[in-house]
Design a protein around this motif. Structure first.
Motif, PDB file in Angstrom:
ATOM      1  N   SER A  43      -3.467   2.181  10.045  1.00  0.00           N
ATOM      2  CA  SER A  43      -4.743   2.479   9.400  1.00  0.00           C
ATOM      3  C   SER A  43      -5.260   1.233   8.690  1.00  0.00           C
ATOM      4  O   SER A  43      -4.499   0.551   7.994  1.00  0.00           O
ATOM      5  N   GLU A  44      -6.547   0.960   8.834  1.00  0.00           N
ATOM      6  CA  GLU A  44      -7.156  -0.171   8.130  1.00  0.00           C
ATOM      7  C   GLU A  44      -7.545   0.188   6.699  1.00  0.00           C
ATOM      8  O   GLU A  44      -7.700  -0.697   5.860  1.00  0.00           O
ATOM      9  N   THR A  46      -1.426  -1.313   3.924  1.00  0.00           N
ATOM     10  CA  THR A  46      -1.057  -1.187   5.340  1.00  0.00           C
ATOM     11  C   THR A  46      -0.778  -2.530   6.005  1.00  0.00           C
ATOM     12  O   THR A  46      -0.039  -2.590   6.982  1.00  0.00           O
ATOM     13  N   ARG A  75      -5.225  -0.627  15.692  1.00  0.00           N
ATOM     14  CA  ARG A  75      -5.736  -0.268  14.374  1.00  0.00           C
ATOM     15  C   ARG A  75      -6.753   0.865  14.469  1.00  0.00           C
ATOM     16  O   ARG A  75      -7.545   0.913  15.393  1.00  0.00           O
ATOM     17  N   ALA A  76      -6.669   1.743  13.470  1.00  0.00           N
ATOM     18  CA  ALA A  76      -7.625   2.838  13.329  1.00  0.00           C
ATOM     19  C   ALA A  76      -8.352   2.635  12.000  1.00  0.00           C
ATOM     20  O   ALA A  76      -7.771   2.075  11.065  1.00  0.00           O
ATOM     21  N   GLY A 100      -9.030   4.714   9.610  1.00  0.00           N
ATOM     22  CA  GLY A 100      -8.331   5.381   8.520  1.00  0.00           C
ATOM     23  C   GLY A 100      -7.167   6.187   9.048  1.00  0.00           C
ATOM     24  O   GLY A 100      -7.004   6.363  10.268  1.00  0.00           O
ATOM     25  N   THR A 101      -6.364   6.715   8.143  1.00  0.00           N
ATOM     26  CA  THR A 101      -5.209   7.526   8.536  1.00  0.00           C
ATOM     27  C   THR A 101      -5.629   8.748   9.330  1.00  0.00           C
ATOM     28  O   THR A 101      -4.981   9.120  10.304  1.00  0.00           O
ATOM     29  N   ASP A 154      -7.878   8.993  11.383  1.00  0.00           N
ATOM     30  CA  ASP A 154      -8.270   8.565  12.725  1.00  0.00           C
ATOM     31  C   ASP A 154      -7.095   8.148  13.603  1.00  0.00           C
ATOM     32  O   ASP A 154      -7.265   7.943  14.802  1.00  0.00           O
ATOM     33  N   THR A 155      -5.919   8.001  13.034  1.00  0.00           N
ATOM     34  CA  THR A 155      -4.780   7.504  13.810  1.00  0.00           C
ATOM     35  C   THR A 155      -4.392   8.397  14.989  1.00  0.00           C
ATOM     36  O   THR A 155      -4.025   7.863  16.040  1.00  0.00           O
ATOM     37  N   GLY A 195       0.167   4.344   7.553  1.00  0.00           N
ATOM     38  CA  GLY A 195      -1.034   4.535   6.752  1.00  0.00           C
ATOM     39  C   GLY A 195      -0.685   4.777   5.301  1.00  0.00           C
ATOM     40  O   GLY A 195       0.472   5.049   4.963  1.00  0.00           O
ATOM     41  N   ILE A 248       3.371   7.446   6.984  1.00  0.00           N
ATOM     42  CA  ILE A 248       2.176   7.594   6.155  1.00  0.00           C
ATOM     43  C   ILE A 248       2.602   7.907   4.731  1.00  0.00           C
ATOM     44  O   ILE A 248       3.297   8.896   4.483  1.00  0.00           O
TER      45      ILE A 248
END
Length: 147
Positions: free
Chosen positions: A14-15, A21, A44-45, A47-48, A50-51, A72, A108
C-alpha cells in the motif's frame, strides 16, 4: 514448479502511509532473499483497501507467482474507518488465497494502530508476512506431491 526451483513471490504494498510501508517493503524484500525466495514483482496499490484488486490481477495473470505477501498500515483516525478498511481487506485477501489456491499472507498493521505503533511494528509485520508466504508455498508443494 519442481522442488529445485526457487520460490517466486509477489509483494503488494500500500502506498498510503508510505513512511511506514516503505520500511515494510524494504524489510520484506530483504527477508525474502534471506529465505531463498525470489521477489518476482513488487506491486503498489494506492491504499490497503485496494490491495486485493492488485493481488487478484497478479494471481490471474502471473502463473509464475507461488505466493503473495500483502503489506499495509491502517492508522487509527477519529472515526472507525480504519476498522472497515482493515477488516474488509483482510477478508478479501483470505478469499483470494482460497480462490486461487495460492498463499496470500497478511502483513497489514491495524486497525487501531497509531502512527508510532505502526512504525514500531513495520519490520516485524513485513517479515512475518513474507515468512508465512514462503512457508505456505513450500508446504503446498509438499502436499501436492511436488517435493
Amino acid at each position: 514448479m519442481s522442488c529445485g526451483d526457487k520460490l517466486r513471490i509477489a509483494i503488494v504494498v500500500s502506498e498510503f502511509n508510505y513512511d511506514v510501508t516503505r520500511i515494510m517493503e524494504e524489510k520484506a524484500v530483504d527477508h525474502a532473499r534471506f529465505l531463498g525466495a525470489e521477489v518476482a514483482v513488487v506491486a503498489r496499490a494506492p491504499g490497503t483497501f485496494d490491495t486485493p484488486f492488485i493481488v487478484s490481477r497478479l494471481l490471474t495473470s502471473r502463473e509464475d507467482i507461488d505466493a503473495v505477501a500483502v503489506l499495509g498500515a491502517v492508522i487509527k483516525g477519529d472515526t472507525k474507518h480504519d476498522e472497515v478498511v482493515a477488516h474488509q481487506a483482510a477478508r478479501k485477501i483470505l478469499d483470494l488465497s482460497i480462490e486461487h489456491g495460492k498463499p496470500v499472507t497478511l502483513g497489514i498493521i491495524g486497525p487501531g494502530a497509531s502512527r508510532l505503533e505502526a512504525l514500531e511494528r513495520a519490520e516485524e509485520y513485513a517479515r512475518r508476512a513474507v515468512e508465512s508466504a514462503v512457508k505456505l508455498a513450500r508446504r503446498s508443494k509438499e502436499l501436492m506431491g511436488e517435493c
